[in-house]
Write an enzyme that holds these catalytic residues in place. Structure first.
Site, short mmCIF file in Angstrom:
data_model
loop_
_atom_site.label_atom_id
_atom_site.label_comp_id
_atom_site.label_asym_id
_atom_site.label_seq_id
_atom_site.Cartn_x
_atom_site.Cartn_y
_atom_site.Cartn_z
N SER A 28 -6.50 -2.37 1.75
CA SER A 28 -7.04 -2.37 0.70
C SER A 28 -7.67 -2.44 -0.01
O SER A 28 -7.04 -2.87 -1.49
CB SER A 28 -5.54 -0.92 0.10
OG SER A 28 -5.24 0.40 0.67
N SER A 70 -11.12 9.67 0.37
CA SER A 70 -10.91 9.13 1.21
C SER A 70 -11.91 9.34 2.03
O SER A 70 -12.76 10.11 2.30
CB SER A 70 -9.80 8.61 2.20
OG SER A 70 -8.70 8.28 1.47
N GLU A 121 0.69 -1.34 -0.01
CA GLU A 121 -0.22 0.29 0.17
C GLU A 121 1.13 1.59 -0.05
O GLU A 121 0.24 2.26 0.62
CB GLU A 121 -0.59 -0.43 1.43
CG GLU A 121 -2.24 -0.84 0.97
CD GLU A 121 -2.60 -0.84 2.34
OE1 GLU A 121 -3.78 -0.75 2.37
OE2 GLU A 121 -2.25 -2.29 3.29
#
Length: 363
Positions: A190, A326, A16
């Site tokens: 993720s 996000s 990530e």
């Protein structure tokens, strides 16, 4: 007024890494420069720590390392700084609080948090134990279940079992979980390494794909569900945001749907839920946050059965994504707390927790 020196820790050795760069750039852009002196410290994919004082754009496009200065962080409370050594000359770059914007193993899992504990430096987000437990989906599920909080049925397998026992493992999954099911690395975020499996022919490949990222593999029962998220903020008295809902661009909200498909995935803020369901999600989010001994922040992800509206806790993310798209900052914005104020609050919570811990009697 003297500015607070904030060490923003970004990058890392997990898969990530790129997400962390995006999160870091977003956080730095929104921080109040009249309050904070910002000190970005990157960790490259080899695990090297480097101080970077260049432009934010070079973090975003991953060209920051050419201008970065190698530094060390010593696990000694007299060194609350990044230490630069150049031709035998030591230079110290002090910071008052650490703000890790790291996602995945060796960043979100308690490893980096333990360094700050040894340094006796305040840091944003959860402590060592809760960070490690929330990163490990198996351990977190066990604690949630013991706390009588709702989770989906699951099984756990290990990488070293796959080659010799793959037929037995497939039979066990079919008999206990069935199809469709999700196969995941136990320690990752993720949605990296996750597969949705609908038939036997796909299961072996999915297990080996997950085993590329972790030695422990989680297999979960699939629920025809709405994907609901809720942001939690606080220490001893945490608060929950209005929930959000994700309409993924793909069959489920995988890495591509999150970061590569542009605006194809839809985020509904707030989630179109009844007031009773909204309250239920918020209450479960806070209960899960407390059960796993979280502090500072966490994003709690839920699955809501489309037919029965039964709510299951899927997982907690202790350093959720902070990119411009996000959900964690967006849910707080929808709830009335701006991105900039959210950063302020997270730093205040880190300082508060640090003061409380330093008031304890040691030994």
């Amino acid at each position: 007024m003297q500015k607070l020196k904030v060490g923003i820790i970004f990058g890392g050795q997990s898969s990530e890494y790129e997400v962390s760069l995006m999160s870091c750039a977003s956080v730095i852009k929104v921080m109040d420069k009249s309050k904070y002196e910002i000190m970005p410290i990157g960790i490259n994919k080899h695990g090297n720590w480097k101080l970077f004082l260049g432009s934010i754009e070079k973090i975003e496009n991953d060209t920051w390392q050419s201008e970065a200065i190698p530094v060390l962080l010593a696990p000694d409370p007299k060194y609350n700084c990044a230490i630069e050594i150049n031709n035998g000359i030591e230079k110290r770059h002090y910071f008052d609080v650490a703000f890790p914007v790291l996602h995945g193993p060796r960043g979100e899992d308690g490893t980096v948090q333990s360094i700050f504990e040894l340094m006796n430096v305040p840091y944003v987000s959860c402590g060592v134990a809760s960070s490690a437990i929330c990163m490990d989906k198996v351990f977190s599920k066990k604690i949630l279940a013991q706390s009588n909080l709702p989770i989906v049925d699951y099984k756990v397998f290990y990488k070293n079992e796959l080659k010799g026992k793959i037929s037995d493992i497939i039979s066990e999954i079919e008999n206990s979980i069935g199809y469709p099911c999700f196969v995941k690395p136990a320690n990752l975020g993720s949605s990296v390494g996750i597969s949705k499996v609908s038939k036997r022919d796909e299961l072996s490949d999915a297990l080996f794909a997950a085993a590329k990222y972790d030695t422990k593999i989680l297999v979960e029962k699939s629920v025809d569900a709405r994907e609901i998220e809720c942001a939690v903020l606080g220490n001893s008295d945490p608060k929950a945001s209005l929930p959000g809902e994700i309409l993924p661009s793909r069959d489920f909200y995988d890495y591509s749907a999150k970061y590569l498909d542009g605006d194809k995935s839809k985020l509904l803020l707030p989630a179109p839920l009844s007031s009773d369901l909204t309250t239920q999600v918020q209450e479960l989010a806070i209960k899960a946050f407390k059960a796993l001994d979280c502090s500072g922040m966490a994003r709690v992800d839920f699955l809501m059965d489309k037919k029965t509206e039964k709510i299951y806790i899927n997982e907690l993310n202790t350093i959720p994504g902070f990119t411009k798209i996000s959900m964690y900052p967006k849910m707080w914005e929808t709830s009335g707390l701006s991105y900039k104020k959210l950063i302020d609050e997270l730093i205040c919570l880190a300082l508060e927790r640090h003061r409380e811990k330093n008031e304890l009697t040691l030994a």
